[in-house]
Design a protein around this motif. Sequence first.
Motif, PDB file in Angstrom:
ATOM      1  N   ILE A   8      17.798  69.726  66.322  1.00 46.02           N
ATOM      2  CA  ILE A   8      19.728  70.125  66.041  1.00 46.02           C
ATOM      3  C   ILE A   8      20.471  71.103  65.379  1.00 46.02           C
ATOM      4  O   ILE A   8      21.069  71.572  66.426  1.00 46.02           O
ATOM      5  CB  ILE A   8      19.326  68.691  65.041  1.00 46.02           C
ATOM      6  CG1 ILE A   8      19.275  66.972  66.433  1.00 46.02           C
ATOM      7  CG2 ILE A   8      20.920  68.621  64.696  1.00 46.02           C
ATOM      8  CD1 ILE A   8      21.027  67.013  67.205  1.00 46.02           C
ATOM      9  N   MET A 147      25.257  58.713  73.857  1.00 46.76           N
ATOM     10  CA  MET A 147      24.828  59.912  72.472  1.00 46.76           C
ATOM     11  C   MET A 147      24.367  58.534  71.277  1.00 46.76           C
ATOM     12  O   MET A 147      23.232  59.064  70.924  1.00 46.76           O
ATOM     13  CB  MET A 147      26.534  60.185  71.478  1.00 46.76           C
ATOM     14  CG  MET A 147      26.922  61.608  72.666  1.00 46.76           C
ATOM     15  SD  MET A 147      28.017  62.499  71.429  1.00 46.76           S
ATOM     16  CE  MET A 147      27.283  63.385  69.728  1.00 46.76           C
ATOM     17  N   LEU A 151      20.863  58.540  69.681  1.00 44.39           N
ATOM     18  CA  LEU A 151      21.105  58.557  68.225  1.00 44.39           C
ATOM     19  C   LEU A 151      19.898  57.647  67.474  1.00 44.39           C
ATOM     20  O   LEU A 151      19.173  57.548  66.399  1.00 44.39           O
ATOM     21  CB  LEU A 151      22.443  58.566  67.184  1.00 44.39           C
ATOM     22  CG  LEU A 151      22.650  60.191  68.200  1.00 44.39           C
ATOM     23  CD1 LEU A 151      24.249  60.203  66.794  1.00 44.39           C
ATOM     24  CD2 LEU A 151      21.885  60.727  67.050  1.00 44.39           C
ATOM     25  N   GLU A 152      20.548  55.782  68.327  1.00 42.12           N
ATOM     26  CA  GLU A 152      19.532  55.363  67.356  1.00 42.12           C
ATOM     27  C   GLU A 152      18.292  55.364  67.645  1.00 42.12           C
ATOM     28  O   GLU A 152      18.382  54.400  66.591  1.00 42.12           O
ATOM     29  CB  GLU A 152      20.266  53.330  68.816  1.00 42.12           C
ATOM     30  CG  GLU A 152      19.882  52.616  68.107  1.00 42.12           C
ATOM     31  CD  GLU A 152      20.279  51.739  69.010  1.00 42.12           C
ATOM     32  OE1 GLU A 152      20.528  49.843  68.653  1.00 42.12           O
ATOM     33  OE2 GLU A 152      20.439  51.438  69.867  1.00 42.12           O
ATOM     34  N   SER A 154      16.250  57.753  67.979  1.00 41.55           N
ATOM     35  CA  SER A 154      15.723  58.712  67.433  1.00 41.55           C
ATOM     36  C   SER A 154      16.085  58.792  65.826  1.00 41.55           C
ATOM     37  O   SER A 154      14.916  59.452  65.070  1.00 41.55           O
ATOM     38  CB  SER A 154      16.989  60.011  67.742  1.00 41.55           C
ATOM     39  OG  SER A 154      16.918  60.712  69.214  1.00 41.55           O
ATOM     40  N   PHE A 155      16.800  58.537  65.252  1.00 44.87           N
ATOM     41  CA  PHE A 155      17.189  58.385  63.897  1.00 44.87           C
ATOM     42  C   PHE A 155      16.866  56.875  62.978  1.00 44.87           C
ATOM     43  O   PHE A 155      16.625  56.908  62.504  1.00 44.87           O
ATOM     44  CB  PHE A 155      18.092  58.396  63.608  1.00 44.87           C
ATOM     45  CG  PHE A 155      19.042  59.929  63.135  1.00 44.87           C
ATOM     46  CD1 PHE A 155      18.072  60.690  62.349  1.00 44.87           C
ATOM     47  CD2 PHE A 155      19.778  60.237  63.963  1.00 44.87           C
ATOM     48  CE1 PHE A 155      18.864  62.621  62.346  1.00 44.87           C
ATOM     49  CE2 PHE A 155      19.815  62.111  63.756  1.00 44.87           C
ATOM     50  CZ  PHE A 155      18.922  62.495  62.942  1.00 44.87           C
ATOM     51  N   ALA A 162      26.182  54.525  64.207  1.00 46.34           N
ATOM     52  CA  ALA A 162      25.180  56.332  65.908  1.00 46.34           C
ATOM     53  C   ALA A 162      26.104  56.406  66.877  1.00 46.34           C
ATOM     54  O   ALA A 162      26.304  57.690  67.059  1.00 46.34           O
ATOM     55  CB  ALA A 162      23.917  55.710  67.036  1.00 46.34           C
ATOM     56  N   SER A 166      28.065  59.971  66.521  1.00 41.73           N
ATOM     57  CA  SER A 166      28.621  60.880  68.041  1.00 41.73           C
ATOM     58  C   SER A 166      30.448  60.860  67.953  1.00 41.73           C
ATOM     59  O   SER A 166      30.406  62.050  67.963  1.00 41.73           O
ATOM     60  CB  SER A 166      28.113  59.776  69.126  1.00 41.73           C
ATOM     61  OG  SER A 166      27.230  58.933  68.766  1.00 41.73           O
ATOM     62  N   ILE A 322      21.851  64.527  74.273  1.00 45.02           N
ATOM     63  CA  ILE A 322      22.941  64.529  73.667  1.00 45.02           C
ATOM     64  C   ILE A 322      23.672  66.085  73.404  1.00 45.02           C
ATOM     65  O   ILE A 322      25.091  65.392  73.288  1.00 45.02           O
ATOM     66  CB  ILE A 322      22.167  64.416  71.897  1.00 45.02           C
ATOM     67  CG1 ILE A 322      21.512  63.188  71.313  1.00 45.02           C
ATOM     68  CG2 ILE A 322      23.782  64.650  70.947  1.00 45.02           C
ATOM     69  CD1 ILE A 322      20.735  63.334  69.399  1.00 45.02           C
TER      70      ILE A 322
END
Length: 471
Positions: A8, A147, A151-152, A154-155, A162, A166, A322
């Motif tokens: 990122i 996105m 993100l949901e 990944s994090f 998320a 985004s 992303i």
Amino acid sequence: MNWFVFWIVIYVVLLILLTLRYVKIKNIESYLINNRNTGTLQLVFTILATFVGGGVSMGLIAFGYESGLAAVAIGIAYVIGFFILSRYAGKMYKEGREFGLYSFPQYLKKKYRIKENDKSGQMFIGVVSLINIFIFFFLLAAQFVGMASLLEYSFGVGYELAAIISCIIVIFYTAMAGLSGVIITDFVQFIVIILLILFIFIPGVIDDTQWFARLQELPNSMVNGTSEGMIFLIAVPLFLSWSLLVRMDIWQRILAAKSETVARKVSLWSGIGMLPFYFIFPLVGMTVRLNYSLDNAKDATFYFMTDNVGGVFLWFAVVGLISALMSSGDSFLNVISVSVVKDFRKRIDFSAKREILFIRLAVVVFGSIAMLMALVFPDIVDLMVVGVSTIAIFVPATLVALKRDDASDYRNIAFISILTGFIVNISFFIWGVVAPEQFSAKSSFIPAFIVSVLIMLMGMLIKRPSRKHDK
């Protein structure tokens, strides 16, 4: 998690450096259409990036998971559409430059001779712009859904948070950079998508399907493309192909070209480069279908990547997607905001700085609205299909504007054609959402397109304007 943050940071730093180096907002033309000085390669990359980018790729993967190779019909439609576009791209560019146009609604306004004090004419152009904005809300919301989904996972945050993250990322970059920045992110995005396809998607599909042998385990309708019915399979290439003539993002790219020749070449090369992506992405979704039963098809992309790549490269792939979603989101949000400011404000002598400020405010407002759509309606397939197909209702009115010097004689008919087609599309879409066993929401554009064409043709036959225009 650490590798995700690493990639990122790398992406954000690269984006900032490229933006500072190449994005110079000197006037309104540089912000809106890159000073009408964009070359062939840049435009081909930015068009392909939009049409095969993050939201589209994840949408097609989800579509493939649900319906198999039926999704390929969309790719075939676009290939045909770009060849149709090449026939008109030169004229679109020439008249856009001659009249000083920035958007598709402005072109219709000029061709249908709508004056500032013409109330019925202003209603016409207002409806055109509002429907276009409505359509691009769906496409933009699809990017936010994609996105947020990545993100949901990944994090490990909730989908709602998320989606908000985004939205903030896309709004900030779009507001600052304009079309010049969109072209840069599209260029980066397309390279990333190519790398993901070559090194993750194609090898993963081949490995998981044992060189496609396992595809026979899926229902026959998914493999032969008839999951959505033969009507959908035939109607999409037949009707949707014409929609490229009326997409606001395509008009923006054509108007940004440096010459008529570039505008035509871009159309041809984009069509040639389009189709392979629309085979590969549905195959990825079908591969996931062989191995998983998911609650929501939007998660298919992440499941495929976790099965086929790990460690540092997994997070590179996630960040790549992303970035692709962000780039497509930039493009759609830019189109919506430009349309609002250029097509709805009265003729006030704004300075360039003031006009850019209004566009940036529109970016914030409409980005937030699209985020709410993503939160309320997180079905990426339906968002994508409705967005790309509803545009077809503008085709009859646009063809009249492109082909006839007396287009203004048919303005009222064009207005009725567009508005009726839109109402029919929304009605059938709602029917498909409420009663999917009776009608597929993805096919709502078919009756809408037919109605729009019939109204335009019948109206023109009845109207029969005086022959003085033909002399």
